[in-house]
Design an enzyme around this catalytic site. Structure first.
Site, short mmCIF file in Angstrom:
data_model
loop_
_atom_site.label_atom_id
_atom_site.label_comp_id
_atom_site.label_asym_id
_atom_site.label_seq_id
_atom_site.Cartn_x
_atom_site.Cartn_y
_atom_site.Cartn_z
N ASP A 199 0.84 -1.19 0.00
CA ASP A 199 0.00 0.00 0.00
C ASP A 199 0.88 1.25 0.00
OD1 ASP A 199 0.23 1.00 3.01
OD2 ASP A 199 0.07 -1.18 3.05
N HIS A 509 1.35 -8.73 -4.42
CA HIS A 509 0.38 -7.77 -3.89
C HIS A 509 1.12 -6.46 -3.63
CE1 HIS A 509 -3.37 -6.58 -1.83
NE2 HIS A 509 -2.57 -5.91 -1.00
N ASP A 554 0.49 -17.07 -5.78
CA ASP A 554 0.99 -15.97 -6.60
C ASP A 554 -0.21 -15.30 -7.26
OD1 ASP A 554 2.59 -14.20 -7.91
OD2 ASP A 554 3.23 -15.60 -9.48
N GLU A 563 2.16 -10.35 -0.27
CA GLU A 563 2.42 -8.92 -0.16
C GLU A 563 3.91 -8.70 0.09
OE1 GLU A 563 0.50 -4.92 1.92
OE2 GLU A 563 0.26 -6.87 2.90
#
Length: 583
Positions: A199, A509, A554, A563
């Protein structure tokens, strides 16, 4: 480390024998994923560890796999046109409990420098691998440079980022204070630093102690990435590229210190952004919370930075030390301020109810930097707990980092105190060596939590520290075996570092990698690794009845297993850099 390989014939003796029907055919270009090994390779003199996975119905994501026609293997040149050696596969081992497979695990004595494959009759050829002196240098630099790709508030230019160039995102100027911060007026400028994970948020806890892990590499081996080795904007300034990149995060951490010395806990949006590029993620960002945990982690990292940056920039080093002192003072006045997400904030919490390890980290680093009695008194009143448990990386591992620094600075630490710590570190390291020897795929953990790959590497750091002060071949081999696991010697046959190895994560991710339109993800990012709790199972398809070491996917939505995160890449940087210096 035990060697399970039967005696092999050297090449000259083999060539003197008549070929058999089981000898390798020419390499056709097809690779068998049943042969699992380190996809980059091995150091000269180190054993080549590989496993031949035998079919087990638990792992239903693969078709039934053939068994070897006979329990032998061939070591061949990369093209398969020459046989270098032949030997017997190891005896069959049942690793179904954690790995969901039965395997023939084998250790092959090191061949000479070069490029090779393993061939097993009835199964086929392995991925290629090298035997080389600077084996992990490119992966190490890639792992360090991944932090450049995570820079906030900065354009990544094509000259430095290649095809992963992008506009700047998140100027992070004039941010509002969330009520949880304790501030009701004003705004904060907090540009720069690294995005924490997949993020676009920034967290003090998970920025400070990973920074400390990488600064530890500098203290243990010297400059691991000299000027102009990383191709970052600062390259060519006459100073270490490694410290140039570390300073990016330290600069940001300094902006998160309040006027009273305490540290705001995080700088985030209220909710996670979608899978878009940084410059397209435009939700309001807030300064959220203040905590003893963040403040002490900052104090530890800043005090350590004051040592490491002295020659780089003496004035900057003094700034870091002064900030560390202010943070220590605030924590003493506010010793138990925990952080819990406010009701309207759902980004990473990094909360903890126990500050013990944070106190150890801060006190140890401040003492090693200053030599002042106050910090030694704090350590002697509450001696560091030397322990290692998987799954505690961002709640407890900073305590171990404090221990490492106390061992490192023997000129300041009282002899009896230091010797007691070293004996405990050796005891923990020895127990990890025993686990490596007994565990599936010869890695050091039995419990697989969120970010399990970082647990493997943090365990390797414990063993590296023991080796620094009480060198033993078993430590070195266990560290190498742990890295073998990360780069492909695992039941998935995956090299978990994007861009390094033959089979690597392609759908990590990571928002930029998902949104940039480039097939390959940003390189140098370590996937979190198997996580049997599968907190994302509503978004992710895992193998049915997957055992713990198979609980990885994956897939882009898999934040629980695929992630990336600063505190996962940081121990990888340390371990690869350490191995390059201690191979």
């Amino acid at each position: 480390m035990r060697n399970l390989t039967a005696t092999i014939c050297v090449a000259l003796l083999l060539f003197a024998c008549a070929p058999s029907d089981g000898d390798p055919p020419p390499f056709s270009g097809e690779v068998s994923e049943q042969i699992q090994l380190h996809q980059i390779g091995y150091y000269p003199g180190a054993p080549v560890r590989f496993s031949v996975s035998l079919y087990d119905a638990v792992r239903d994501s693969l078709a039934p796999a053939p068994a070897p026609e006979e329990p032998v293997y061939f070591l061949t040149t990369i093209s398969g046109d020459s046989i270098v050696a032949r030997g017997e596969l190891g005896t069959e081992e049942d690793w179904t409990e954690n790995a969901g497979a039965r395997v023939r695990y084998t250790e092959l004595s090191s061949p000479g420098r070069g490029e090779y494959r393993i061939y097993v009759p009835g199964i086929g050829y392995s991925y290629p691998f090298s035997v080389a002196d600077d084996l992990h240098q490119e992966a190490f630099r890639g792992a360090v440079k991944s932090f450049y790709y995570q820079r906030a508030s900065q354009e990544l230019r094509e000259v430095h980022a290649g095809k992963w160039h992008r506009p700047a995102g998140h100027p992070d100027l004039g941010a509002r204070f969330h009520p949880s911060s304790g501030r009701t007026t004003g705004r904060l400028d907090s540009p720069g630093g690294w995005y924490d994970a997949g993020d676009y948020n920034k967290y003090v806890v998970n920025g400070a102690f990973p920074l400390g892990q990488m600064l530890a590499l500098w203290e243990d081996v010297g400059d691991p990435a000299a000027d102009a080795t990383l191709n970052i904007p600062e390259s060519g300034n006459g100073k270490s590229d490694f410290l140039d990149e570390m300073k990016v995060e330290m600069d940001w951490l300094l902006t998160m210190q309040d006027e009273d010395g305490g540290l705001f806990h995080k700088f985030t949006t209220k909710n996670f952004e979608g899978m878009v590029m940084p410059h397209e993620a435009t939700s309001d960002r807030y300064v959220v919370g203040k905590s003893t945990h963040a403040t002490l982690d900052f104090a530890g990292a800043a005090a350590q930075a004051a040592r490491v940056f002295r020659e780089y920039d003496a004035g900057y080093a003094e700034q870091c030390l002064a900030a560390a002192r202010r943070a220590w003072a605030w924590a003493k006045a506010n010793p138990a301020v925990s952080f819990v997400n406010p009701k309207d904030v759902s980004t990473g919490q990094y909360g903890d109810v126990d500050t013990y390890d944070e106190w150890v980290f801060a006190a140890a680093e401040l003492f090693c930097t200053t030599g002042e009695q106050e910090f030694l008194n704090a350590l002697q009143a509450n001696p560091p707990k030397v322990r290692y448990n998987a799954g505690e990386s961002w709640t407890a591992y900073m305590g171990m980092m404090g221990v490492y620094s106390l061992l490192r600075h023997e000129d300041r630490v009282p002899l009896e105190f230091r010797e007691a710590l070293l004996a405990e570190v050796i005891g923990v390291a020895d127990s990890l060596v025993e686990q490596v020897a007994a565990n599936a795929y010869r890695q050091p953990i039995n419990t697989f939590e969120w970010g399990s790959n970082s647990d493997v590497l943090n365990a390797a750091m414990v063993m590296a520290t023991a080796h620094n002060y009480a060198p033993k071949p078993d430590y070195l081999e266990a560290i190498r075996a742990s890295v073998d696991y990360i780069f492909g010697h695992n039941p998935l046959g995956v090299s978990f570092l994007t861009g390094f190895g033959e089979k690597t994560p392609m759908f990590i991710h990571h928002r930029q990698s998902a949104a940039d339109g480039i097939p390959e993800p940003v390189p140098g990012l370590l996937s979190g690794g198997p996580n049997p709790k599968q907190q994302d199972r509503q978004y992710t398809t895992y193998p049915t009845m997957a055992r713990p070491m198979q609980s990885w996917a994956d897939q882009e939505p898999s934040y629980a297993s695929n992630e990336i995160c600063l505190n996962w890449n940081a121990p990888l940087v340390y371990v690869l850099g350490w191995l390059e210096a201690n191979q």
